[in-house]
Scaffold this motif. Structure first.
Motif, PDB file in Angstrom:
ATOM      1  N   LEU A 209       0.842  -1.197   0.000  1.00 54.15           N
ATOM      2  CA  LEU A 209       0.000   0.000   0.000  1.00 54.15           C
ATOM      3  C   LEU A 209       0.877   1.246   0.000  1.00 54.15           C
ATOM      4  O   LEU A 209       1.721   1.438   0.861  1.00 54.15           O
ATOM      5  CB  LEU A 209      -0.908   0.016   1.239  1.00 54.15           C
ATOM      6  CG  LEU A 209      -1.894   1.184   1.342  1.00 54.15           C
ATOM      7  CD1 LEU A 209      -2.893   1.156   0.183  1.00 54.15           C
ATOM      8  CD2 LEU A 209      -2.619   1.145   2.674  1.00 54.15           C
ATOM      9  N   ARG A 210       0.681   2.080  -0.994  1.00 49.01           N
ATOM     10  CA  ARG A 210       1.396   3.353  -1.114  1.00 49.01           C
ATOM     11  C   ARG A 210       0.360   4.477  -1.085  1.00 49.01           C
ATOM     12  O   ARG A 210      -0.554   4.503  -1.919  1.00 49.01           O
ATOM     13  CB  ARG A 210       2.200   3.404  -2.412  1.00 49.01           C
ATOM     14  CG  ARG A 210       2.978   4.699  -2.621  1.00 49.01           C
ATOM     15  CD  ARG A 210       3.657   4.680  -3.993  1.00 49.01           C
ATOM     16  NE  ARG A 210       4.373   5.906  -4.269  1.00 49.01           N
ATOM     17  CZ  ARG A 210       5.629   6.120  -3.926  1.00 49.01           C
ATOM     18  NH1 ARG A 210       6.315   5.170  -3.300  1.00 49.01           N
ATOM     19  NH2 ARG A 210       6.216   7.259  -4.209  1.00 49.01           N
ATOM     20  N   ILE A 211       0.486   5.372  -0.147  1.00 48.09           N
ATOM     21  CA  ILE A 211      -0.462   6.472   0.023  1.00 48.09           C
ATOM     22  C   ILE A 211       0.236   7.773  -0.346  1.00 48.09           C
ATOM     23  O   ILE A 211       1.229   8.156   0.277  1.00 48.09           O
ATOM     24  CB  ILE A 211      -0.979   6.539   1.473  1.00 48.09           C
ATOM     25  CG1 ILE A 211      -1.755   5.253   1.795  1.00 48.09           C
ATOM     26  CG2 ILE A 211      -1.869   7.763   1.674  1.00 48.09           C
ATOM     27  CD1 ILE A 211      -2.156   5.150   3.260  1.00 48.09           C
ATOM     28  N   GLU A 212      -0.256   8.448  -1.374  1.00 46.57           N
ATOM     29  CA  GLU A 212       0.318   9.705  -1.838  1.00 46.57           C
ATOM     30  C   GLU A 212      -0.672  10.839  -1.596  1.00 46.57           C
ATOM     31  O   GLU A 212      -1.886  10.643  -1.650  1.00 46.57           O
ATOM     32  CB  GLU A 212       0.648   9.639  -3.332  1.00 46.57           C
ATOM     33  CG  GLU A 212       1.709   8.619  -3.685  1.00 46.57           C
ATOM     34  CD  GLU A 212       1.989   8.593  -5.174  1.00 46.57           C
ATOM     35  OE1 GLU A 212       1.175   9.161  -5.935  1.00 46.57           O
ATOM     36  OE2 GLU A 212       3.012   8.018  -5.575  1.00 46.57           O
ATOM     37  N   GLY A 213      -0.163  12.015  -1.355  1.00 49.77           N
ATOM     38  CA  GLY A 213      -1.021  13.170  -1.171  1.00 49.77           C
ATOM     39  C   GLY A 213      -0.222  14.446  -1.161  1.00 49.77           C
ATOM     40  O   GLY A 213       1.005  14.420  -0.988  1.00 49.77           O
TER      41      GLY A 213
ATOM     42  N   VAL B 248      -1.700  15.786   6.828  1.00 55.83           N
ATOM     43  CA  VAL B 248      -2.520  14.577   6.908  1.00 55.83           C
ATOM     44  C   VAL B 248      -1.656  13.331   6.774  1.00 55.83           C
ATOM     45  O   VAL B 248      -1.864  12.335   7.473  1.00 55.83           O
ATOM     46  CB  VAL B 248      -3.622  14.603   5.820  1.00 55.83           C
ATOM     47  CG1 VAL B 248      -4.352  13.264   5.752  1.00 55.83           C
ATOM     48  CG2 VAL B 248      -4.607  15.726   6.105  1.00 55.83           C
ATOM     49  N   LEU B 249      -0.658  13.378   5.900  1.00 57.54           N
ATOM     50  CA  LEU B 249       0.207  12.211   5.700  1.00 57.54           C
ATOM     51  C   LEU B 249       0.997  11.875   6.963  1.00 57.54           C
ATOM     52  O   LEU B 249       1.106  10.709   7.346  1.00 57.54           O
ATOM     53  CB  LEU B 249       1.161  12.469   4.529  1.00 57.54           C
ATOM     54  CG  LEU B 249       0.521  12.487   3.140  1.00 57.54           C
ATOM     55  CD1 LEU B 249       1.542  12.955   2.109  1.00 57.54           C
ATOM     56  CD2 LEU B 249      -0.017  11.124   2.765  1.00 57.54           C
ATOM     57  N   THR B 250       1.550  12.898   7.616  1.00 59.62           N
ATOM     58  CA  THR B 250       2.336  12.633   8.824  1.00 59.62           C
ATOM     59  C   THR B 250       1.450  12.142   9.966  1.00 59.62           C
ATOM     60  O   THR B 250       1.853  11.282  10.749  1.00 59.62           O
ATOM     61  CB  THR B 250       3.101  13.893   9.260  1.00 59.62           C
ATOM     62  OG1 THR B 250       2.176  14.984   9.410  1.00 59.62           O
ATOM     63  CG2 THR B 250       4.153  14.271   8.232  1.00 59.62           C
ATOM     64  N   GLN B 251       0.242  12.670  10.043  1.00 64.72           N
ATOM     65  CA  GLN B 251      -0.676  12.204  11.079  1.00 64.72           C
ATOM     66  C   GLN B 251      -1.115  10.765  10.805  1.00 64.72           C
ATOM     67  O   GLN B 251      -1.169   9.936  11.717  1.00 64.72           O
ATOM     68  CB  GLN B 251      -1.891  13.126  11.154  1.00 64.72           C
ATOM     69  CG  GLN B 251      -1.569  14.502  11.718  1.00 64.72           C
ATOM     70  CD  GLN B 251      -2.759  15.427  11.720  1.00 64.72           C
ATOM     71  OE1 GLN B 251      -3.850  15.068  11.254  1.00 64.72           O
ATOM     72  NE2 GLN B 251      -2.582  16.631  12.242  1.00 64.72           N
TER      73      GLN B 251
ATOM     74  N   CYS C 166       3.371   2.764   2.834  1.00 61.83           N
ATOM     75  CA  CYS C 166       4.314   3.818   2.484  1.00 61.83           C
ATOM     76  C   CYS C 166       3.541   5.120   2.282  1.00 61.83           C
ATOM     77  O   CYS C 166       2.561   5.159   1.530  1.00 61.83           O
ATOM     78  CB  CYS C 166       5.066   3.451   1.211  1.00 61.83           C
ATOM     79  SG  CYS C 166       6.136   4.749   0.586  1.00 61.83           S
ATOM     80  N   PHE C 167       3.955   6.173   2.958  1.00 54.57           N
ATOM     81  CA  PHE C 167       3.309   7.485   2.834  1.00 54.57           C
ATOM     82  C   PHE C 167       4.249   8.436   2.095  1.00 54.57           C
ATOM     83  O   PHE C 167       5.379   8.673   2.540  1.00 54.57           O
ATOM     84  CB  PHE C 167       2.977   8.054   4.220  1.00 54.57           C
ATOM     85  CG  PHE C 167       1.969   7.237   4.980  1.00 54.57           C
ATOM     86  CD1 PHE C 167       0.622   7.556   4.936  1.00 54.57           C
ATOM     87  CD2 PHE C 167       2.378   6.146   5.735  1.00 54.57           C
ATOM     88  CE1 PHE C 167      -0.311   6.803   5.646  1.00 54.57           C
ATOM     89  CE2 PHE C 167       1.462   5.384   6.447  1.00 54.57           C
ATOM     90  CZ  PHE C 167       0.115   5.717   6.390  1.00 54.57           C
ATOM     91  N   GLU C 168       3.788   8.954   0.983  1.00 58.29           N
ATOM     92  CA  GLU C 168       4.642   9.781   0.131  1.00 58.29           C
ATOM     93  C   GLU C 168       3.980  11.131  -0.149  1.00 58.29           C
ATOM     94  O   GLU C 168       2.846  11.200  -0.624  1.00 58.29           O
ATOM     95  CB  GLU C 168       4.903   9.063  -1.193  1.00 58.29           C
ATOM     96  CG  GLU C 168       5.852   9.794  -2.121  1.00 58.29           C
ATOM     97  CD  GLU C 168       7.293   9.774  -1.621  1.00 58.29           C
ATOM     98  OE1 GLU C 168       8.059  10.658  -2.024  1.00 58.29           O
ATOM     99  OE2 GLU C 168       7.634   8.865  -0.833  1.00 58.29           O
ATOM    100  N   SER C 169       4.693  12.208   0.143  1.00 55.52           N
ATOM    101  CA  SER C 169       4.209  13.556  -0.149  1.00 55.52           C
ATOM    102  C   SER C 169       4.577  13.931  -1.576  1.00 55.52           C
ATOM    103  O   SER C 169       5.728  13.773  -1.997  1.00 55.52           O
ATOM    104  CB  SER C 169       4.821  14.559   0.830  1.00 55.52           C
ATOM    105  OG  SER C 169       4.407  15.873   0.504  1.00 55.52           O
ATOM    106  N   ILE C 170       3.611  14.405  -2.317  1.00 63.12           N
ATOM    107  CA  ILE C 170       3.844  14.824  -3.700  1.00 63.12           C
ATOM    108  C   ILE C 170       3.391  16.267  -3.860  1.00 63.12           C
ATOM    109  O   ILE C 170       2.606  16.785  -3.065  1.00 63.12           O
ATOM    110  CB  ILE C 170       3.113  13.911  -4.707  1.00 63.12           C
ATOM    111  CG1 ILE C 170       1.597  13.970  -4.469  1.00 63.12           C
ATOM    112  CG2 ILE C 170       3.616  12.485  -4.624  1.00 63.12           C
ATOM    113  CD1 ILE C 170       0.796  13.208  -5.487  1.00 63.12           C
ATOM    114  N   SER C 171       3.866  16.920  -4.894  1.00 63.39           N
ATOM    115  CA  SER C 171       3.483  18.314  -5.131  1.00 63.39           C
ATOM    116  C   SER C 171       2.089  18.365  -5.744  1.00 63.39           C
ATOM    117  O   SER C 171       1.595  17.385  -6.304  1.00 63.39           O
ATOM    118  CB  SER C 171       4.490  18.982  -6.074  1.00 63.39           C
ATOM    119  OG  SER C 171       4.390  18.418  -7.380  1.00 63.39           O
TER     120      SER C 171
END
Length: 230
Positions: free
Chosen positions: A36-40, A45-48, A81-86
């Motif tokens: 599971l890869r979560i992008e946003g 929200v991702l860090t929480q 996996c939590f990934e921050s995207i632009s």
């Protein structure tokens, strides 16, 4: 898989981001992935959601996210996996959110106009008021058509109620709306020189329309001057 839904009441952008995450996790629960890869584009929200930051406002939503991640855990071979995207890379999500808003506007508009064309003006007005409560923005044409129907049936007070609803969004005023509202006031016995409520409303409508016409003439003059300079 892709999905979107309209939020009737959303206090801030983080709440909207959480709702998007919950929508995606619901889909993941149905698919039961092993990875599971979560992008946003909302780092908060991702860090929480990842557990590296504590939520302050969206605690209820955070608990729902945690519960869904816990339900997914038995199926995953690795940690999510939590990934921050632009935001530039998140255009697909933005397009989906716009589609959700457009779909809700179309549903409400169809219900209003369908009831109006069938002669059920009170039902159309009730749906119009519901649209306002649920923060669904309607096109000026919806208000104009409903006012035309009220005018054709001499339903003057209902017409003024529709006009009042249209004026909640000052950007969406139309010349036709002013004309219908003025006709309704006059049909109810209003006079520009009177002091009763309908007459005061008529005077205000005439003042507003005059101010709008003056504003448009100024804008046209400025545009003409710029064209001459160019």
């Amino acid at each position: 898989w892709q999905g979107a839904r309209f939020l009737r009441d959303c206090p801030n952008s983080a709440a909207a981001e959480y709702e998007g995450l919950l929508l995606g996790l619901d889909a993941a629960l149905r698919e039961r992935p092993t990875d599971l890869r979560i992008e946003g584009d909302c780092r908060l929200v991702l860090t929480q959601a990842a557990g590296t930051a504590r939520p302050r406002k969206q605690r209820k939503q955070h608990k729902l996210v945690a519960a869904k991640l816990e339900s997914l855990a038995p199926h995953l071979t690795t940690r999510p996996c939590f990934e921050s995207i632009s935001r530039d890379e998140n255009a697909h999500a933005d397009a989906l959110s716009r589609e959700a808003v457009a779909a809700m506007e179309a549903l409400h508009s169809g219900a209003i106009l369908g009831a109006s064309r069938a002669g059920r003006t009170s039902e159309a007005l009730a749906t119009l008021e519901r649209s306002a409560r649920e923060n669904v923005r309607l096109a000026p044409a919806v208000y104009d058509e409903l006012m035309r129907a009220c005018r054709a049936r001499s339903e003057w007070r209902t017409l003024l109620s529709v006009y009042a609803a249209a004026q909640r969004d000052p950007v969406r005023r139309s010349d036709e709306a002013y004309g219908h509202a003025i006709a309704a006031c006059e049909a109810l016995g209003a006079s520009a020189r009177g002091s009763d409520p309908p007459s005061r409303q008529l005077s205000e409508l005439l003042r507003q329309r005059g101010a709008l016409d003056k504003q448009r003439r100024r804008a046209a003059a400025v545009a003409a001057t710029r064209a001459e300079v160019a």
